[in-house]
Design a protein around this motif. Structure first.
Motif, PDB file in Angstrom:
ATOM      1  N   SER A  86     -24.327  -2.961   8.044  1.00 26.67           N
ATOM      2  CA  SER A  86     -23.911  -1.795   7.429  1.00 26.67           C
ATOM      3  C   SER A  86     -24.265  -2.009   5.920  1.00 26.67           C
ATOM      4  O   SER A  86     -23.309  -2.538   5.104  1.00 26.67           O
ATOM      5  N   GLY A  87     -25.485  -1.659   5.554  1.00 24.41           N
ATOM      6  CA  GLY A  87     -25.941  -2.093   4.013  1.00 24.41           C
ATOM      7  C   GLY A  87     -25.007  -0.666   3.144  1.00 24.41           C
ATOM      8  O   GLY A  87     -24.642  -0.021   3.527  1.00 24.41           O
ATOM      9  N   GLU A  88     -25.313  -1.191   2.098  1.00 21.90           N
ATOM     10  CA  GLU A  88     -24.753  -0.397   0.909  1.00 21.90           C
ATOM     11  C   GLU A  88     -25.863   0.768   0.610  1.00 21.90           C
ATOM     12  O   GLU A  88     -26.960   0.979   0.860  1.00 21.90           O
ATOM     13  N   VAL A  89     -25.357   1.730  -0.203  1.00 17.86           N
ATOM     14  CA  VAL A  89     -26.287   2.958  -0.819  1.00 17.86           C
ATOM     15  C   VAL A  89     -27.546   2.511  -1.283  1.00 17.86           C
ATOM     16  O   VAL A  89     -27.452   1.551  -2.072  1.00 17.86           O
ATOM     17  N   GLY A  90     -28.596   2.716  -0.967  1.00 15.50           N
ATOM     18  CA  GLY A  90     -29.883   2.628  -1.110  1.00 15.50           C
ATOM     19  C   GLY A  90     -30.638   1.388  -0.934  1.00 15.50           C
ATOM     20  O   GLY A  90     -31.769   1.103  -0.875  1.00 15.50           O
ATOM     21  N   ASP A  91     -29.589   0.529   0.196  1.00 11.51           N
ATOM     22  CA  ASP A  91     -30.263  -0.559   0.966  1.00 11.51           C
ATOM     23  C   ASP A  91     -30.948   0.175   2.123  1.00 11.51           C
ATOM     24  O   ASP A  91     -30.892   1.076   2.561  1.00 11.51           O
ATOM     25  N   PRO A  92     -32.067  -0.711   2.724  1.00 13.16           N
ATOM     26  CA  PRO A  92     -32.807  -0.279   3.924  1.00 13.16           C
ATOM     27  C   PRO A  92     -31.994  -0.060   5.073  1.00 13.16           C
ATOM     28  O   PRO A  92     -32.312   0.735   5.738  1.00 13.16           O
ATOM     29  N   ASP A  93     -30.985  -0.431   5.074  1.00 17.73           N
ATOM     30  CA  ASP A  93     -30.023  -0.322   6.159  1.00 17.73           C
ATOM     31  C   ASP A  93     -28.574   0.468   5.849  1.00 17.73           C
ATOM     32  O   ASP A  93     -27.668   0.089   6.424  1.00 17.73           O
ATOM     33  N   GLU A  94     -28.825   1.250   4.844  1.00 21.11           N
ATOM     34  CA  GLU A  94     -27.784   2.202   4.290  1.00 21.11           C
ATOM     35  C   GLU A  94     -27.262   2.794   5.436  1.00 21.11           C
ATOM     36  O   GLU A  94     -27.871   3.172   6.310  1.00 21.11           O
ATOM     37  N   VAL A  95     -25.778   2.763   5.711  1.00 22.22           N
ATOM     38  CA  VAL A  95     -25.170   3.644   6.671  1.00 22.22           C
ATOM     39  C   VAL A  95     -25.589   5.219   6.809  1.00 22.22           C
ATOM     40  O   VAL A  95     -25.746   5.697   5.948  1.00 22.22           O
ATOM     41  N   GLY A  96     -25.889   5.115   8.378  1.00 24.95           N
ATOM     42  CA  GLY A  96     -26.300   6.790   8.473  1.00 24.95           C
ATOM     43  C   GLY A  96     -27.930   6.969   8.278  1.00 24.95           C
ATOM     44  O   GLY A  96     -28.452   7.780   8.583  1.00 24.95           O
ATOM     45  N   SER A  97     -28.624   5.930   7.756  1.00 19.60           N
ATOM     46  CA  SER A  97     -30.015   6.000   7.385  1.00 19.60           C
ATOM     47  C   SER A  97     -30.953   5.859   8.647  1.00 19.60           C
ATOM     48  O   SER A  97     -30.449   5.196   9.569  1.00 19.60           O
ATOM     49  N   GLN A  98     -32.075   6.126   8.529  1.00 20.06           N
ATOM     50  CA  GLN A  98     -32.902   5.764   9.519  1.00 20.06           C
ATOM     51  C   GLN A  98     -33.225   4.251   9.913  1.00 20.06           C
ATOM     52  O   GLN A  98     -33.088   3.864  11.050  1.00 20.06           O
ATOM     53  N   GLY A  99     -33.272   3.616   8.842  1.00 27.05           N
ATOM     54  CA  GLY A  99     -33.336   1.928   8.941  1.00 27.05           C
ATOM     55  C   GLY A  99     -31.722   1.359   9.590  1.00 27.05           C
ATOM     56  O   GLY A  99     -32.011   0.112  10.057  1.00 27.05           O
ATOM     57  N   TRP A 100     -30.966   2.157   9.398  1.00 28.38           N
ATOM     58  CA  TRP A 100     -29.633   1.450   9.927  1.00 28.38           C
ATOM     59  C   TRP A 100     -29.439   1.534  11.375  1.00 28.38           C
ATOM     60  O   TRP A 100     -28.780   0.732  12.006  1.00 28.38           O
ATOM     61  N   GLU A 101     -30.325   2.459  12.014  1.00 26.92           N
ATOM     62  CA  GLU A 101     -30.405   2.991  13.603  1.00 26.92           C
ATOM     63  C   GLU A 101     -30.696   1.420  14.211  1.00 26.92           C
ATOM     64  O   GLU A 101     -31.467   0.891  13.972  1.00 26.92           O
ATOM     65  N   LEU A 102     -30.181   1.392  15.460  1.00 25.57           N
ATOM     66  CA  LEU A 102     -30.839   0.235  16.337  1.00 25.57           C
ATOM     67  C   LEU A 102     -31.810   0.686  16.829  1.00 25.57           C
ATOM     68  O   LEU A 102     -32.190   1.420  17.134  1.00 25.57           O
ATOM     69  N   MET A 103     -32.629  -0.755  17.112  1.00 24.42           N
ATOM     70  CA  MET A 103     -33.968  -0.418  17.391  1.00 24.42           C
ATOM     71  C   MET A 103     -33.933   0.022  19.119  1.00 24.42           C
ATOM     72  O   MET A 103     -34.613   0.773  19.642  1.00 24.42           O
ATOM     73  N   PHE A 104     -32.755  -0.628  19.891  1.00 20.39           N
ATOM     74  CA  PHE A 104     -32.857  -0.199  21.201  1.00 20.39           C
ATOM     75  C   PHE A 104     -31.436   0.278  21.637  1.00 20.39           C
ATOM     76  O   PHE A 104     -30.163  -0.303  21.120  1.00 20.39           O
ATOM     77  N   THR A 105     -31.612   1.330  22.141  1.00 20.13           N
ATOM     78  CA  THR A 105     -30.240   2.135  22.455  1.00 20.13           C
ATOM     79  C   THR A 105     -29.539   1.406  23.389  1.00 20.13           C
ATOM     80  O   THR A 105     -29.640   1.016  24.375  1.00 20.13           O
ATOM     81  N   PRO A 106     -28.179   1.323  23.008  1.00 19.17           N
ATOM     82  CA  PRO A 106     -27.069   0.663  23.643  1.00 19.17           C
ATOM     83  C   PRO A 106     -26.545   1.455  24.736  1.00 19.17           C
ATOM     84  O   PRO A 106     -26.806   2.896  24.853  1.00 19.17           O
ATOM     85  N   MET A 107     -26.416   0.966  25.972  1.00 13.50           N
ATOM     86  CA  MET A 107     -25.836   1.601  27.077  1.00 13.50           C
ATOM     87  C   MET A 107     -24.541   1.483  27.162  1.00 13.50           C
ATOM     88  O   MET A 107     -23.938   0.908  27.943  1.00 13.50           O
ATOM     89  N   LEU A 108     -23.916   2.631  26.197  1.00 11.55           N
ATOM     90  CA  LEU A 108     -22.303   2.468  26.140  1.00 11.55           C
ATOM     91  C   LEU A 108     -21.570   3.121  27.369  1.00 11.55           C
ATOM     92  O   LEU A 108     -20.360   2.723  27.186  1.00 11.55           O
ATOM     93  N   GLU A 109     -22.480   3.664  28.270  1.00 10.41           N
ATOM     94  CA  GLU A 109     -21.473   4.032  29.646  1.00 10.41           C
ATOM     95  C   GLU A 109     -21.124   2.798  30.327  1.00 10.41           C
ATOM     96  O   GLU A 109     -20.231   2.972  31.150  1.00 10.41           O
TER      97      GLU A 109
END
Length: 188
Positions: free
Chosen positions: A55-78
């Motif tokens: 969870s990156g800070e504001v302005g980071d490539p992995d800023e929370v909620g940004s496209q870059g923060w998203e996981l590459m592979f969808t977890p099977m949370l079920e």
């Protein structure tokens, strides 16, 4: 009882986008990490799978909620055996519930990014906890390293990855190849 855990560190779109945004080996890493994840999911019984998201800070490539923060592979949370853990530090155990999820006697198989940050720190702490740790060569990566000391320059990412593998192997991590992945998850 959980005996094996697949830990996917920072396998996020910011890191695995095509270069130059992502790491130099992003296309290969995407394929290899997906192969490891698929093999683990198809294992009988499957290991616990933990997707650790930085969870990156504001302005980071992995800023929370940004496209870059998203996981590459969808977890099977079920599935009860797949989890997502958000972290703020390189060490994925620090300030998270990861230590509660992973028993000390579990074997931890690690893939992801960045080799010289999250991978190094998390593998080291897992070893210190008493876990057996396996790092998959070809399924972890990093960016080229800008050198500040000794005249500057750039150390290529593949050199940094090899340095981290050697350091972790010296500390007790088993560094295995992609060809070993099937046996890791079927050898019980």
């Amino acid at each position: 009882m959980i005996k094996r855990v697949l830990l996917l560190l920072d396998v996020q779109t910011c890191n695995l986008s095509n270069p130059p945004k992502g790491v130099p080996s992003a296309p290969t890493l995407r394929k290899n990490i997906e192969s490891v994840l698929t093999t683990a999911r198809n294992a009988k019984p499957p290991p616990m799978i933990v997707h650790v998201r930085n969870s990156g800070e504001v302005g980071d490539p992995d800023e929370v909620g940004s496209q870059g923060w998203e996981l590459m592979f969808t977890p099977m949370l079920e599935n009860d055996n797949e989890h997502v853990v958000d972290k703020l530090k390189n060490n994925a155990f620090l300030g998270t519930r990861l230590g509660d999820l992973i028993p000390i006697d579990a074997e931890v198989v690690v893939v992801g990014l960045g080799s010289d940050f999250s991978v190094r720190a998390t593998c080291s702490v897992a070893l210190d906890r008493g876990n057996e740790v396996i790092l998959i060569r070809g399924a972890h990566g990093t960016y080229d390293r800008m050198e500040i000391l000794n005249g500057g320059g750039i150390t290529p990412a593949d050199t940094v990855e090899a340095e981290v593998e050697e350091e972790l192997e010296d500390a007790g991590v088993a560094v295995l190849e992609m060809k070993d992945v099937h046996a890791i998850f079927t050898d019980r």
